[in-house]
Scaffold this active site. Structure first.
Site, PDB file in Angstrom:
ATOM      1  N   GLY A 189       0.784  -1.214  -0.069  1.00  0.00           N
ATOM      2  CA  GLY A 189      -0.006  -0.052   0.057  1.00  0.00           C
ATOM      3  C   GLY A 189       0.900   1.191   0.161  1.00  0.00           C
ATOM      4  N   ALA A 190       0.794   2.038  -0.993  1.00  0.00           N
ATOM      5  CA  ALA A 190       1.381   3.192  -1.120  1.00  0.00           C
ATOM      6  C   ALA A 190       0.640   4.389  -0.618  1.00  0.00           C
ATOM      7  CB  ALA A 190       2.173   3.637  -2.642  1.00  0.00           C
ATOM      8  N   GLY A 191       0.059   4.282   0.272  1.00  0.00           N
ATOM      9  CA  GLY A 191      -0.734   5.304   0.817  1.00  0.00           C
ATOM     10  C   GLY A 191      -0.025   5.946   1.882  1.00  0.00           C
ATOM     11  N   VAL A 192      -0.671   6.721   2.734  1.00  0.00           N
ATOM     12  CA  VAL A 192      -0.202   7.540   3.888  1.00  0.00           C
ATOM     13  C   VAL A 192       0.707   6.922   4.530  1.00  0.00           C
ATOM     14  CG1 VAL A 192      -0.794   9.619   5.134  1.00  0.00           C
ATOM     15  CG2 VAL A 192      -2.437   8.670   3.528  1.00  0.00           C
ATOM     16  N   VAL A 278      -2.986  -0.929   4.137  1.00  0.00           N
ATOM     17  CA  VAL A 278      -4.045  -0.961   3.062  1.00  0.00           C
ATOM     18  C   VAL A 278      -5.235  -0.181   3.223  1.00  0.00           C
ATOM     19  CG1 VAL A 278      -3.085  -2.763   1.530  1.00  0.00           C
ATOM     20  CG2 VAL A 278      -4.854  -3.137   3.523  1.00  0.00           C
ATOM     21  N   GLY A 279      -5.273   0.576   4.270  1.00  0.00           N
ATOM     22  CA  GLY A 279      -6.393   1.235   4.865  1.00  0.00           C
ATOM     23  C   GLY A 279      -6.988   0.978   6.271  1.00  0.00           C
ATOM     24  N   ARG A 280      -7.826   1.815   6.759  1.00  0.00           N
ATOM     25  CA  ARG A 280      -8.396   1.292   8.025  1.00  0.00           C
ATOM     26  C   ARG A 280      -9.824   1.131   7.964  1.00  0.00           C
ATOM     27  NH1 ARG A 280      -4.593   2.414  12.258  1.00  0.00           N
ATOM     28  NH2 ARG A 280      -6.378   2.863  13.785  1.00  0.00           N
ATOM     29  N   ALA A 328      -7.201  13.139  12.280  1.00  0.00           N
ATOM     30  CA  ALA A 328      -7.199  13.374  13.923  1.00  0.00           C
ATOM     31  C   ALA A 328      -8.222  14.695  13.859  1.00  0.00           C
ATOM     32  CB  ALA A 328      -6.018  13.535  14.538  1.00  0.00           C
ATOM     33  N   HIS A 452       9.614  38.340   4.234  1.00  0.00           N
ATOM     34  CA  HIS A 452      10.699  37.913   3.328  1.00  0.00           C
ATOM     35  C   HIS A 452      11.990  37.624   4.173  1.00  0.00           C
ATOM     36  CE1 HIS A 452      13.167  37.474  -0.328  1.00  0.00           C
ATOM     37  NE2 HIS A 452      14.126  38.323   0.536  1.00  0.00           N
TER      38      HIS A 452
END
Ligand code: FAD
Ligand code: NAI
Length: 476
Positions: A189-192, A278-280, A328, A452
């Site tokens: 899983g290339a998620g968060v 792969v998710g929750r 959250a 700046h």
């Protein structure tokens, strides 16, 4: 024991539940917060996934690993020499544990000082404004509540072909507890979670291979941002394999053998550890008595309306256990809204401006719509992008990868989305969230004075680019 009575009982003490209990008490209501979280060492702590096994420990490890990586790769160009660089994982982990302990103790103290009754144990919703509370020793008690807020959170999805064993095939919680850097780390899983935790262990020296089932990378982010982020991660050494469908994973004494298919055929991957992220899924186990009347939708989320009210009038649900992004701050806003509504006050959540942040390096942050979403909505739009390579502060920090992308409506100039890939994008996005909360235009951003040299000037310039008025970019 005499039956305890409360105006509000919150089940779940994570970032959705504990703020709801605190706000209820601040509103003069008698409030209790029940939480059953127990860490692997047996300690019971408030704060839920976020503080114990999510946001906070992951960010602690991201910080340590990023410092190590920068010391190894960037110090030399500053003229800094540090001798032989090393990393002591035990020290890194105990620093992380110390932060978690301090913050979770802080939640317990906040509950107490606000007059919330904090109950550690299991809560179960019964019909008729009652909650069954089971304490740590197994003693049961029925509590009566005028209102109940369900905030039981979520748990990692487990794949039947790669069941978690807590040692070699692990979920995100156990992946935060490695005691040594794996030589080869597999991530499903290339998620968060995959990107954040993959980055942690890759920076510390692991060879990290991420298998992603989809052909597209980071579908939830703006495509232009996702493409550049993918390029940056590849340059860093993260081996992200798209369109890779795992068919099985087998743990042995020495590691894990992962089989997967891709358009190149069948493959086997040997790794020391495998993180499956792969998710929750919403967590409602043993939460609702059969006759509670609270409905759960087809995805397992507690069914709620736009005010987070469930199918039972006096029962509400907030956070990961209901629809919407599993973040959250989303749960916190819902919890606070509900506590205010119960007290008869105004409350709402502006779901259109919930920011998302992925804490990689560079960070990825956005608010509002992606370009694809704006396009699909049929609204005529304009875009301004500005690269951090042209930003003085980013140059001084040696963090020039990435850019800011501002999307606004062509007709009235209202901001529709802001997307950032770059240093501390998670901090920078706050300006865009505030702007969009107030329905600001690119002109508002253009006319706002930015100090700046700061990274925030890149947002200013991107807004100017949208109207071809940039000073530090060629206006095309
Ligand atoms: P939870 O935090 O899961 O809390 C629910 C609590 O309720 C738990 O303590 C649970 O034990 C308790 N509970 C459940 N059922 C009962 C019951 N019947 N009786 C008593 N207690 C019960 N989000 C972000 O916004 N930013 C991040 O950087 C981020 N990083 C993350 C990193 C990782 C590795 C992971 C896994 C998640 C991350 N998240 C992040 C997501 C975030 O942790 C969740 O969105 C958030 O914790 C959800 O809050 P919640 O209160 O709904 O649920
Ligand atoms: P995710 O939904 O972010 O990513 C899961 C990835 O796994 C997706 O890309 C999906 O296509 C892929 N996938 C699904 N099934 C697969 C399979 N069988 N094989 C290969 N790939 C597969 O879920 P993740 O990373 O587990 O995180 C869970 C939640 O936690 C997220 O929804 C996020 O909201 C929250 N979180 C938030 C963080 C933050 O805000 N910085 C950090 C970490 C987690």
């Amino acid at each position: 024991m005499s039956q305890q009575e409360f105006d509000v009982v919150v089940i779940g003490g994570g970032p959705a539940g504990y703020p709801a209990a605190i706000r209820a008490a601040q509103n003069g209501l008698r409030a209790a917060c029940i939480d059953e979280w127990q860490n692997h060492d047996g300690s019971r702590r408030f704060g839920g996934t976020c503080l114990n096994a999510g946001c906070i420990p992951s960010k602690a490890l991201l910080e340590s690993s990023e410092l190590y990586h920068r010391a190894a790769s960037e110090f030399e160009s500053h003229g800094i020499s540090v001798g032989k660089l090393g990393i002591d994982i035990a020290t890194m982990q105990s620093r992380k544990a110390g932060i978690v302990e301090q913050l979770t103790n802080g939640i317990a103290a906040l509950l107490k000082s606000n007059g919330v009754t904090a109950l550690q144990g299991h809560g179960r919703l019964l019909p008729g404004g009652r909650v069954e509370f089971t304490d740590a020793e197994g003693a049961k008690e029925t509590i009566s509540a005028k209102h109940v807020i369900l905030a039981s959170g979520s748990v990692p999805i487990e794949l039947p072909m790669a069941p978690f064993d807590g040692k070699n095939i692990v979920d995100s919680q156990d992946a935060l507890e490695f005691t040594a850097v794996p030589k080869r780390l597999g991530v499903i899983g290339a998620g968060v979670v995959g990107l954040e935790l993959g980055s942690v262990w890759q920076r510390l020296g692991a060879e990290v291979i991420i298998l992603e089932a989809l052909d597209d990378f980071l579908l939830m982010a703006d495509a232009q941002i996702a493409e550049e982020a993918g390029r940056q991660f590849k340059r860093q050494g993260l081996d992200i394999r798209l369109g890779a469908k795992m068919t099985g994973a087998k743990a042995s004494k020495t590691g894990v053998s992962v089989s997967y298919t891709a358009d190149t055929g069948k493959h086997t991957l040997e790794v020391d550890k495998l993180i499956v992220c792969v998710g929750r899924r919403a967590f409602t186990s043993e939460l609702l008595a059969d006759d509670s009347g609270v409905a759960v939708d087809e995805h397992g989320f507690i069914q709620v309306d736009e005010n987070c009210r469930s199918t039972v009038a006096q029962v509400w649900a907030v956070g990961d256990v209901v629809r919407g992004p599993m973040l959250a701050h989303k749960g916190t806003e819902e919890g606070i809204m509900v506590a205010d509504l119960i007290a008869g006050k105004a409350g709402e959540v502006n779901y259109g401006v919930i920011p998302s942040v992925i804490y990689t390096a560079p960070e990825i942050a956005w608010v509002g719509k992606t370009e694809a979403e704006v396009k699909a909505s049929g609204v005529a739009y304009k875009i301004g992008t500005f690269s951090f390579a042209a930003n003085g502060r980013a140059q001084a920090m040696e963090q020039t990868a990435g850019f800011v992308k501002v999307i606004a409506a062509e007709d009235d100039d209202e901001l529709l989305g802001v997307h950032i890939l770059g240093p501390v994008a998670g901090e920078l996005i706050a300006e865009a969230v505030l702007a969009m909360e107030f329905s600001a235009s690119t002109e508002d951003l253009q006319r706002t004075i930015h100090a700046h040299p700061t990274l925030a000037e890149a947002i200013h310039e991107a807004a100017l680019v949208a109207d071809k008025r940039a000073i530090h970019a060629i206006n095309r």
